[in-house]
Design an enzyme around this catalytic site. Structure first.
Site, PDB file in Angstrom:
ATOM      1  N   LYS A  91      51.081  35.888  51.461  1.00  0.00           N
ATOM      2  CA  LYS A  91      50.273  35.242  50.430  1.00  0.00           C
ATOM      3  C   LYS A  91      51.158  34.315  49.599  1.00  0.00           C
ATOM      4  CE  LYS A  91      47.248  36.645  46.557  1.00  0.00           C
ATOM      5  NZ  LYS A  91      46.726  37.829  45.841  1.00  0.00           N
ATOM      6  N   SER A 166      41.923  37.422  46.018  1.00  0.00           N
ATOM      7  CA  SER A 166      42.685  36.198  46.072  1.00  0.00           C
ATOM      8  C   SER A 166      43.566  36.082  47.319  1.00  0.00           C
ATOM      9  CB  SER A 166      43.563  36.098  44.825  1.00  0.00           C
ATOM     10  OG  SER A 166      44.445  37.222  44.725  1.00  0.00           O
ATOM     11  N   SER A 190      41.702  42.104  45.618  1.00  0.00           N
ATOM     12  CA  SER A 190      42.233  40.903  46.261  1.00  0.00           C
ATOM     13  C   SER A 190      42.834  41.123  47.640  1.00  0.00           C
ATOM     14  CB  SER A 190      43.286  40.244  45.356  1.00  0.00           C
ATOM     15  OG  SER A 190      42.690  39.748  44.189  1.00  0.00           O
TER      16      SER A 190
END
Length: 492
Positions: A91, A166, A190
Site C-alpha cells: 500500500k 483505503s 481498510s
C-alpha cells in the site's frame, strides 16, 4: 491447473488442482510472470501506481544466484528466508525505499521514501521481493480508492465498481492476480473492505501485535489502539506466514503454534447490526452466503452455531466516530484531519475548501473535505461523545466476554456487494460493519465466499477474542476449502 505462488527455497513452483505437480523454475521467471500480469491488467484497473520492476528482477537474479551456489540446505534457507523470492506489493501509504509515499495527498506528490516501513523491511529480510506500491484513498480515510495524485482504481470483477479503501489498490491487484501477498493497514476496515470487494483474504490482527511504524498518516492518541497493519493475500494459508514475519517479536502475544480443532470452537452468528438508520440493509445474497456457512459448519463439523443479538452494534458508526476523536490513555489528543490535509502547513478550512471544490480549485477529494467537516461537527457535542465512548467500552466488554478464548463470531463484511463508483457518497457510513471491530481491538479475518449472480465477490468476517488470531486464521483455511476461496475475475 491453478498457478500457486509457493516458491520454495529450492526454486520449486507448485501447480495444484486435483493433482499436484512440481516444476523447477527460476525466481526471475516467477517475478517476470507477475510483472507481465500487472502490465496486462493495470491499464484497466490502475492498482499499482508506481512499480520497481527493474529492481525486482535484479533482486530475483540474486535469489537465483544464491540457490545455484548452494548456500545452505532447503530447511535452513526456509527458516532464514520464509518468503525467499516471493513477489509482493505494498500500500502506497507505507514507506518503501525509492517509492512515493503520498497517501494520495497532492502536497506530497514529490515525496520519495528513503527507508522502509518496519513491516516492509521484515518482509524483505524474509526474502520477499517488492514489485511496487498500490493506490489508496486520500489520507487513507475513505472506502473508495481515488485521489488527485493517482486517480481512481477499478474493480477487477467489474470496472464500474469500487475496490474499497483505503487499501483498495492492494486488494485490487491481489484479486486481479497481479500479486500474491500484500501489505495493508486498517483503522475502520481498510484491509477487510478491499479484501471483500476484490474476493481475497485480509486479516486485521489483534491491536498492538504488528507495528504501524513507517506509514503516513500514522495514528496518535486513542487512534493508536485502532490502527492495525496486516496481511492481505489470495490464499488463506499465507495469512499466518505473513503475520509471523510482519509481527516479528509481537507473535509471542499470539497462539499461532496452538493446534485448532474447529469442532471444539463455539460459533456465534449475527446477520446484521440491528437496523442502524445510517447503514444500508444487508443484501440478500450476502445473507444467503452467511447462512450457507452456518449450515456447512453445523452439518460437517457437528457444531451448533448460536445466533446472537448484540444491541449496541446498531450504534457502531456513532461509537467509532466518538472514539476516534477521544483522548488516548496518555491524554494525547488525536491529530486533526484538517491538520493532516495541510501536511505540516496551514490547517485546511473545510468550508472554504468545499467552496473551492465546487469551483474546481481544490486539490482535495470531496470525501476528505466531508470528513474534515464531520470532524468539526463531532466537536460540538462533547457530552454526547463521552456517552458514546462509554457505550463503546461496554460493547467491548460484552463481545470479549461472549467470545472468550474459544469463540468465533460470523458477521457480514459489508452490507452490500461492491457498489458502483461514487455511490459510497450516498451511503458513507456502511463501513461501520468493519469499523466496529477496530474500536473493539479484536482480530478479524475477511474470507471470500464465491461470487454473486452479478459476478461480484461475496464474503464474511470471522471475529475472535483478543490474541486469538489463530482461531480466525484456522477458520479462514477451512472456509477456503469448503467454499473455494478466491475466484479468478472473468471465470464466471
Amino acid at each position: 491447473l491453478r498457478l500457486r505462488h509457493r516458491l520454495l527455497a529450492t526454486g520449486q513452483l507448485v501447480l495444484s488442482d486435483s493433482c499436484c505437480y512440481l516444476l523447477q523454475v527460476k525466481c526471475t521467471d516467477v517475478v517476470q510472470a507477475y510483472i507481465k500480469r500487472i502490465e496486462e491488467v493495470n491499464p484497466l484497473i490502475n492498482a499499482v501506481v508506481k512499480d520497481r520492476f527493474k529492481a525486482a528482477l535484479q533482486e530475483a537474479q540474486q535469489v537465483d544466484k544464491l540457490l545455484s551456489e548452494g548456500h545452505g540446505d532447503e530447511d535452513s534457507l526456509q527458516e532464514k528466508f520464509p518468503f525467499l523470492g516471493v513477489p509482493f506489493t505494498v500500500k502506497e501509504a507505507f514507506a518503501l525505499h525509492g517509492m512515493p509515499n503520498t497517501s494520495g495527498l497532492v502536497s506530497r506528490h514529490n515525496l520519495i521514501s528513503t527507508s522502509d516501513a518496519l513491516v516492509v523491511s521484515r518482509l524483505k529480510q524474509a526474502g520477499a521481493i517488492p514489485l511496487g506500491v498500490t493506490n489508496c484513498s486520500e489520507l487513507c480515510m475513505w472506502y473508495e480508492s481515488s485521489n488527485n495524485v493517482y486517480g481512481r482504481t477499478n474493480n477487477p470483477y467489474d470496472l464500474q465498481r469500487i475496490v474499497g479503501g483505503s487499501s483498495g489498490g492492494e486488494g485490487c491487484i491481489l484479486g486481479a492476480a497481479g500479486s500474491i501477498i500484500g501489505v495493508g493497514s486498517d483503522i475502520g476496515g481498510s484491509i477487510r473492505m478491499p479484501a471483500f470487494f476484490n474476493g481475497v483474504f485480509g486479516h486485521k490482527p489483534t491491536t498492538g501485535v504488528v507495528p504501524n511504524d513507517g506509514q503516513f498518516p500514522n495514528a496518535k492518541g486513542a487512534r493508536t489502539a485502532f490502527l492495525c497493519t496486516g496481511p492481505m493475500c489470495r490464499y488463506a494459508e499465507d495469512l499466518e506466514s505473513m503475520l509471523r514475519v510482519m509481527a516479528g517479536p509481537g507473535t509471542r502475544k499470539l497462539k499461532l503454534d496452538e493446534k485448532v480443532s474447529l469442532e471444539k470452537v463455539k460459533f456465534y452468528c449475527m446477520e446484521h447490526d440491528g437496523g442502524s438508520v445510517f447503514v444500508s440493509p444487508v443484501d440478500r445474497e450476502i445473507l444467503q452466503a452467511q447462512r450457507k456457512v452456518v449450515e456447512h459448519l453445523e452439518t460437517h463439523l457437528g457444531v451448533q452455531v448460536q445466533h446472537v443479538t448484540i444491541h449496541k452494534m446498531k450504534y457502531a458508526f456513532q461509537i467509532w466516530s466518538a472514539m476516534m476523536s477521544s483522548r488516548g490513555s496518555d491524554g494525547q489528543v488525536p491529530q486533526l484531519f484538517t491538520d493532516l490535509l495541510g501536511d505540516h502547513g496551514k490547517p485546511v478550512w473545510p468550508l472554504w475548501e468545499l467552496m473551492k471544490w465546487f469551483l474546481g480549485m481544490s486539490s482535495h477529494t470531496i470525501p476528505a473535505i466531508a470528513l474534515a467537516l464531520t470532524e468539526k461537527v463531532m466537536k460540538l457535542n462533547p457530552a454526547g461523545n463521552a456517552k458514546l465512548v462509554s457505550m463503546g467500552q461496554s460493547l467491548q466488554t460484552e463481545v470479549v466476554n461472549l467470545l472468550g478464548t474459544d469463540g468465533l463470531l460470523l458477521y457480514p463484511s459489508h452490507p452490500i456487494v461492491a457498489p458502483r463508483h461514487y455511490s459510497p457518497l450516498g451511503m458513507p457510513f456502511n463501513f461501520a460493519y468493519t469499523a466496529v471491530f477496530n474500536i473493539l481491538g479484536l482480530p478479524v479475518t475477511q474470507c471470500p465466499l464465491g461470487l454473486s449472480k452479478e459476478g461480484l465477490p461475496l464474503g464474511i468476517q470471522v471475529v475472535a477474542g483478543p490474541y486469538n488470531d489463530h482461531l480466525t486464521l484456522a477458520a479462514a483455511r477451512y472456509l477456503e476449502k469448503a467454499f473455494g476461496g478466491w475466484v479468478c475475475p472473468g471465470k464466471s
